[in-house]
Structure formats: structure tokens, C-alpha cells
Design an enzyme around this catalytic site. Structure first.
Site, PDB file in Angstrom:
ATOM      1  N   GLU A 234      -6.220  16.714   2.365  1.00  0.00           N
ATOM      2  CA  GLU A 234      -4.749  16.511   2.302  1.00  0.00           C
ATOM      3  C   GLU A 234      -4.304  17.615   1.123  1.00  0.00           C
ATOM      4  OE1 GLU A 234      -1.074  13.518   1.627  1.00  0.00           O
ATOM      5  OE2 GLU A 234      -3.292  12.704   1.181  1.00  0.00           O
TER       6      GLU A 234
ATOM      7  N   LYS B  60      -1.650   4.601  -3.838  1.00  0.00           N
ATOM      8  CA  LYS B  60      -3.059   3.769  -3.364  1.00  0.00           C
ATOM      9  C   LYS B  60      -3.810   3.590  -4.727  1.00  0.00           C
ATOM     10  CE  LYS B  60      -3.092   4.948   1.396  1.00  0.00           C
ATOM     11  NZ  LYS B  60      -2.091   5.833   1.355  1.00  0.00           N
TER      12      LYS B  60
END
Length: 403
Positions: free
Chosen positions: A310, A328
Site C-alpha cells: 500500500e 487499525k
């Protein structure tokens, strides 16, 4: 064809950080963790014994009678939607112009596995008559559409961990295509179970820091060793801007663009080029350049290869100037609900002009190469922000919001 603008007028959530949006947002800004040890007997012999339980039990919020006919995933969805609908001041809309899009990764898996246990132990006559409505993945969308009288369609994207974000992207399309004036959109997941934990653990995808649950989810950190499974739901109310303005609705932000792509590459490994293409599509449909995006809420689950992929895709599509965060690190991974929760956090970051800090970033991975917000939240004018969601199977969804 004239572009229909879409506003976000309501937010709802139930997460490991809090039973509603305000509690969750406050916890994100304070850098608190929602990850705790799993004390149940069934977790004792598992290689992973921690997770992100919803802070408020949705069954207690709904009441025993209603809750017993709903899977925990459906319970969470209904709690979050009720909050979002109330937050949007209960739009008065024709039923045929109201649609529901709620994504999930696995749907009613707790019902599926629980009722299978009943069948094996006690026989067919003891299986609940509500089993099928409770286990079907479209259950959350169906339950919500019934409660709110939505006849403009009840849709269920099942795209692994991109499901919640893909639901919001679909809501954008429904309004822009003229098929709805108001869309209830988001994601819900509740799959904390020995089978799912064991399966992810066998795939070596989960952190095993059982002795320090709050430190286990560490996106972009050199010491990251996998994600932490969590549960919850997050929802947004999307409205055609003119419809919202006509009723005097408060708008949090504009949902300006969305990009949905597929890698066609690998069942579990992400492809940076496919992820970057989703981001570029989101910016293109929003009419923005990469330099306009000042904040990215990353998918960033805390797996060693996933975070690197990512980071590469953000660098390709957006660049290295944007303030990046990974919520997260505090919530754990809500799977099918994670993209919707990322959207809620991104909208609030735009509203308050503040980016939550990434927790547990003690030794940033030198291969990341992005401006990761850590230590304390960062204040500043954002203007436009993006949130990413990627799922097993090569599902990629990026959403762009503007202030």
C-alpha cells in the site's frame, strides 16, 4: 449529463473503541486501543488470543427479543444505521428513492457455525427457524431496508475487506445515476470465532503478540507481524446535494469520487498497481489532482507485505506529501466494516481539520517512505482526503471526500 453532487449527512458506528461515533472518534484522537485479550474458554488453545470486541454489546442496545432473531453482524449494522439516520435528522424521502447498500466480508458466520454445533449436538429439531435469515450475507441490508422502508434497492457487496468502502462507492453511483435521493451505506462484520482466527493464523496473517494486545496492531512499524481481528459496523447517510439542501440538512462533507478496481493477480497478495489505479480513478471522478489530496486514511492492516504494497501504491498515485494515518492500529481489522469505518474517520478528519495519529509506530519501516502521522494528532487544513480499502481476491476501493 449534469453531475449530481453527493453529501454525507449522517454518521453511525459501533466499534471496539466505542458504542457510537463520538466515542470512537474521541478514542481515535486520544490514541487509545480497542484490542483486548480474549478470555473465553474457546480461545485458550488458539495461537492468537486477542481481538477487538465491540465496546458496547449490540444485543443489549437492541433488546433481547429483537437481538435473538439477528446475527451479531446484523445487530451491529442496525445499531450503526439507527445512529446515522438520527444524525441525519431522519430524512423524509419517498420509499422508492431510498436505497440501502451494506457490505460484509462473511455475513452471519457466527450463526452458521453456532447452528451447525446445535445440529451436531442435538439434531435438526433444535436448529433455530431463524437460521437462514440470520446467516445470509444480505441479512444486514435486508433488515435495515425493512426497518426504514427502503424500496430503492437493498444491495450487499461481498468483497472481503473492501466491502464496506465498496458499498459507499455503490451508493455514490446510485445517486449520480439518478436512482436514489438518499442511500444508507456502510459495512458490518462480526466473526470473532475460533475457526476464523485459526484460519487466519494458519495463513500467518495475524499478530501473535498475545502478551501485549494493545501493542499488537502496528501498521507501518518495523516490528509488525500481522493484523488483529475485530468486529463492528460503520454507516453513512448519503444524499443528493440538492435534496439535502432543500430540507436544510447539515452536511459533513462531499463524497466527491470513488475508484473500484480488481488486481486479477493473487487470491491474498495485493498488487500495488491495482491499488494505485483505484486511487487514481477516485481522484479522477472527484475532479482532483494528486496534489489536492492532503490526507490518506490507509488500509494498513499491519501485515509485513500488505503495508509495503500500500505504501508503494500511495506513492505512485498520490505522492509522499499527504498526511497518512492507520486507524487499525487502534481499532484492529473490522474486515468488511473496515472501509466504512475508514470513511467515517476521514469525514470527521475533514470536519475537524485533524488527522489521528497512528498508534504503536515505534520504529517506522524505512521502506514505507510516506508521511505517517504518529505521536499526536496533526492539525491543519485538509480540503480533500482519501480512504483506501483492499480485500483478499484483489478487491480495491478508494473513496475521496472533500470539505
Amino acid at each position: 449529463m449534469r453531475m449530481r453532487h453527493v453529501t454525507v449527512t449522517g454518521l453511525g458506528a459501533t466499534t471496539p473503541l466505542g458504542g457510537d461515533v463520538s466515542q470512537t472518534w474521541a478514542a481515535l484522537l486520544e490514541g487509545r486501543s480497542g484490542i483486548t485479550a480474549l478470555e473465553e474458554d474457546w480461545a485458550r488453545d488458539l495461537p492468537v488470543r486477542m481481538g477487538g470486541r465491540m465496546r458496547a454489546d449490540p444485543a443489549e442496545v437492541l433488546g433481547r427479543v429483537q437481538a435473538r432473531r439477528l446475527d451479531r453482524c446484523q445487530q451491529a449494522a442496525l445499531v450503526a444505521v439507527r445512529e446515522a439516520w438520527h444524525d441525519a435528522a431522519a430524512p423524509e424521502v419517498e420509499p422508492e428513492r431510498l436505497a440501502v447498500v451494506i457490505g460484509t466480508g462473511v455475513g452471519g458466520v457466527l450463526t452458521t457455525l453456532g447452528q451447525d454445533d446445535v445440529l451436531e449436538a442435538s439434531g435438526a429439531r433444535k436448529v433455530s427457524p431463524y437460521t437462514v435469515p440470520m446467516l445470509m450475507p444480505n441479512g444486514p441490508a435486508a433488515v435495515v431496508s425493512i426497518e426504514f422502508g427502503a424500496r430503492g434497492g437493498a444491495y450487499t457487496p461481498v468483497s472481503a475487506c473492501a466491502s464496506g468502502a465498496e458499498a459507499i462507492a455503490m451508493g455514490l453511483d446510485l445517486i449520480r445515476l439518478g436512482r436514489a435521493d438518499v442511500v444508507i451505506a456502510g459495512g458490518a462484520e462480526a466473526c470473532l470465532h475460533p475457526l476464523t482466527i485459526a484460519g487466519f493464523a494458519q495463513a500467518k496473517a495475524m499478530s501473535r503478540r498475545n502478551d501485549a494486545p494493545e501493542e499488537a496492531s502496528r501498521p507501518f512499524d518495523s516490528g509488525r507481524d500481522g493484523f488483529v481481528l475485530a468486529e463492528g459496523a460503520a454507516m453513512v447517510i448519503l444524499e443528493r446535494a440538492e435534496f439535502a439542501a432543500a430540507r436544510g440538512a447539515r452536511a459533513y462533507a462531499m463524497l466527491a469520487g470513488a475508484g473500484v478496481t480488481s488486481d486479477a493477480y493473487h487470491i491474498t497478495a495485493g498488487l500495488p498497481e491495482g491499488q494505485a489505479r483505484a486511487m487514481r480513478l477516485a481522484m479522477e471522478t472527484a475532479g482532483l489532482d494528486a496534489g489536492d489530496v492532503r490526507h490518506v486514511s490507509a488500509h494498513a492492516t499491519s501485515t509485513p507485505p500488505g503495508d509495503l504494497a500500500e505504501a508503494s501504491s500511495i506513492g505512485q498515485a498520490v505522492g509522499t506529501h499527504a498526511a497518512v494515518t492507520a486507524i487499525k492500529s487502534m481499532t484492529g481489522h473490522l474486515c468488511g466494516a473496515s472501509g466504512a469505518l475508514g470513511a467515517v474517520a476521514t469525514v470527521l478528519a475533514l470536519r475537524d481539520e485533524i488527522v489521528p495519529a497512528t498508534r504503536n509506530l515505534d520504529a517506522p519501516d524505512p521502506g514505507i517512505g510516506l508521511d505517517i502521522v504518529s505521536g499526536r494528532p496533526r492539525h491543519g487544513r485538509l480540503g480533500a482526503a482519501m480512504t483506501n480499502s483492499f480485500g483478499f481476491g484483489g478487491h480495491n476501493t478508494s473513496l475521496v471526500f472533500t470539505a
